[in-house]
Design a protein around this motif. Sequence first.
Motif, PDB file in Angstrom:
ATOM      1  N   UNK A 242      -8.957   9.392  -0.112  1.00 17.56           N
ATOM      2  CA  UNK A 242      -8.919   7.979   0.267  1.00 17.56           C
ATOM      3  C   UNK A 242      -7.794   7.622   1.235  1.00 17.56           C
ATOM      4  N   UNK A 243      -6.971   8.607   1.603  1.00 16.32           N
ATOM      5  CA  UNK A 243      -5.884   8.320   2.546  1.00 16.32           C
ATOM      6  C   UNK A 243      -6.380   8.284   3.979  1.00 16.32           C
TER       7      UNK A 243
ATOM      8  N   UNK B  53       2.775   0.873  -2.513  1.00 11.64           N
ATOM      9  CA  UNK B  53       3.266   1.921  -3.411  1.00 11.64           C
ATOM     10  C   UNK B  53       2.575   1.821  -4.767  1.00 11.64           C
ATOM     11  N   UNK B  56      -0.855   3.364  -4.602  1.00  9.14           N
ATOM     12  CA  UNK B  56      -0.822   4.834  -4.652  1.00  9.14           C
ATOM     13  C   UNK B  56      -0.601   5.293  -6.090  1.00  9.14           C
ATOM     14  N   UNK B  57       0.396   4.668  -6.763  1.00  6.54           N
ATOM     15  CA  UNK B  57       0.720   5.061  -8.148  1.00  6.54           C
ATOM     16  C   UNK B  57      -0.446   4.770  -9.093  1.00  6.54           C
ATOM     17  N   UNK B  61      -6.227   6.464  -4.446  1.00  2.97           N
ATOM     18  CA  UNK B  61      -6.065   7.513  -3.442  1.00  2.97           C
ATOM     19  C   UNK B  61      -7.366   8.249  -3.160  1.00  2.97           C
TER      20      UNK B  61
END
Lengths: 398, 398
Positions: A242-243, B53, B56-57, B61
């Motif tokens: 997904x990046x 951030x 992402x955590x 992703x």
Amino acid sequence: MQYADQLKNLGTETAFAVSAQARAWAAKGHKVYPFHLGDINLATPENIVDATLKGIRDGKTGYCPSEGILPLREALAHDVGSRRGISFGPENVSVQPGGKPTIGKFIAAVMNPGDEVLYPNPGYPIYESQIEYQGGRAVPYNYVQTDSGFDIDMDKLKASISDNTVAIIYNNYQNPISAESSQEEMEAVAQLAIEHDLWVLTDDAYYEMIYKGEARSIAALPGMKERTVILYTFSKKYAMTGWRVGGSIGPEKIIKIISKLNVNAESCTTHFIQDAMVEALTGDPSGAQSILNTLRDRRDAAVAGLNAINGINIPTPRSTFYLFPNVNEIMARKGYNKIDQLQLGALENANVSFCTRDHFGRPQAGETDFFIRFAYSGISVDDINEGMAQLKSYFESK
Amino acid sequence: MQYADQLKNLGTETAFAVSAQARAWAAKGHKVYPFHLGDINLATPENIVDATLKGIRDGKTGYCPSEGILPLREALAHDVGSRRGISFGPENVSVQPGGKPTIGKFIAAVMNPGDEVLYPNPGYPIYESQIEYQGGRAVPYNYVQTDSGFDIDMDKLKASISDNTVAIIYNNYQNPISAESSQEEMEAVAQLAIEHDLWVLTDDAYYEMIYKGEARSIAALPGMKERTVILYTFSKKYAMTGWRVGGSIGPEKIIKIISKLNVNAESCTTHFIQDAMVEALTGDPSGAQSILNTLRDRRDAAVAGLNAINGINIPTPRSTFYLFPNVNEIMARKGYNKIDQLQLGALENANVSFCTRDHFGRPQAGETDFFIRFAYSGISVDDINEGMAQLKSYFESK
């Protein structure tokens, strides 16, 4: 107001329909075993996350060059080159927002309307879609099942080359069938490309998803570097589908063209993510190794689970995270003649969701075998074991 | 091996050459005053960085839907709709990796080869490039200079419509000239679109970069919502040009087509960035306000600096971060007949770097005025003042 005529030739990824079915079944309160997703349910390595945050804090939030930042192009040239025994420099690299953009841009760079491009079928459905959408003729080549996996049907491949053929798309470590070329087969494909002066797109999405031994690249064979574009992606190795970051790697002239297409299509790939990819390539590799180890355990569980089913017999692929069993015997036992019946039946009777051969390019005339595709990248070993037990019970019943 | 014929019609952003000149001049030890960059040297608001951030955590992703995640499509539908007085739902939104992708995909959705598309010239150079690359005829419409800025040359626009015209690209709050339509002009453009049954792409990249008063959208005029696609981008408002996230917003049917193009082009836009954009649209807006305030101060300094030069006289634009002064008098004083002479002369004599009219679409036959373009988004007020003082000295000398 009109819509463009050419949209009638635009394909899609039909596997999304399977996801929708699985979601609908789960919404009814069922626990679904998701073998249909080519996605990874593992965390991106921590050093990459840290580098991303650092990039944002360091102000890597503005535009960057359309071809990608120099440090990443240098790191990719070194990494991709050294893993293939090829010498590349940053001029050979165009950073992309994912692996997929290389497919459309490669075709845009080398194909005129009416030209023919050879592509693997079954294969990633976007090959067929992009060739046809851009006005070319998508000419499939196929595979024959063997004891150890699948071989390219070289006779058909050879016979499919015409004066209008301009390129061949090659996907070693193949999605969906996990086919891997022998040295002999790879050399034969390269020989055809050289003999007929064809471009080659080598889709290396799974080049580093090898569970044992080394990968080999067609780009490294004599006479191939100058005609080959490598599709590189960070998606699988670092669990970051997904990046959206990858690259096109090949001869300088075509890479310049691809970067000019970047200017027109999307300006650049996310700046601070490019910055973090330098860390991915040059920093601590233990995160990627851990992802590969986890996937190997899942592979072994999934292969064992499938082979425990009466009527299924598959070898253990050395790469990718897909299994592509022949289910002729199951279909005969069930009395089904359409693979969709088995797919929907497995969801509703065993809570197991998977794709079929039909989601990977248009089925060809004369196909008589039935295949289904399992992805084990988005499901834990425990759930693989549970799901396979339920599937066994459904597949073995009449 | 061949390259595709159509590449001869692929344009680019020639302003990159100006950046290269400025870098080369700086490398010789000169302090360059960078007025050539349409980029922003300000930090992305902290709440957006935190949300990134967190995304992402939280494992955002993996892949997400090609059309974008539902919460972002809902937030964009609400935000873009309410700022324009239009009712949109998530079905009207396709998330994109930036503002630019909407240009190519809109054209792909509505234009056949040989069709004509009207576009602003001077204007963003990718309009012309994408129309011609995709096989259409790019038909320019122009502007006439007035005391308060620029008006669209409506007579020429009307005369340029033919039976082959399928769409008009409209860029209110315009790059590079900061033109803004009066209500009357906007209605006249809308009337033409309705009368000739044309699609409209409204490039709203600067819709929220308004220093005083409200923005108005052509999509809100009667009969327009059903024929208009809005290009939305997060790039300017939140100082995140390098993040690459935006959206196409319009009628459901064309938005579905654009999302299908997403499937083929790039799968999806970065997942956790989409997640953070919900915070951008619904969270603390003070970061964006602070960016706008800073840019307003820079605008005022740049306008004052230019108007202090004998021979330059520009009004203060209400929007964008560009100034587009007529430099006929300066050219005459210098005895120059090519705008490049002035551009290079300013770099080498005043250390001031800027673009010219020639970087914004092909100059038209019969153009006699000379224009240069200043961007004040990437330079501090102090540097604006210093640079303008040096420029005054160069421009006022013979």
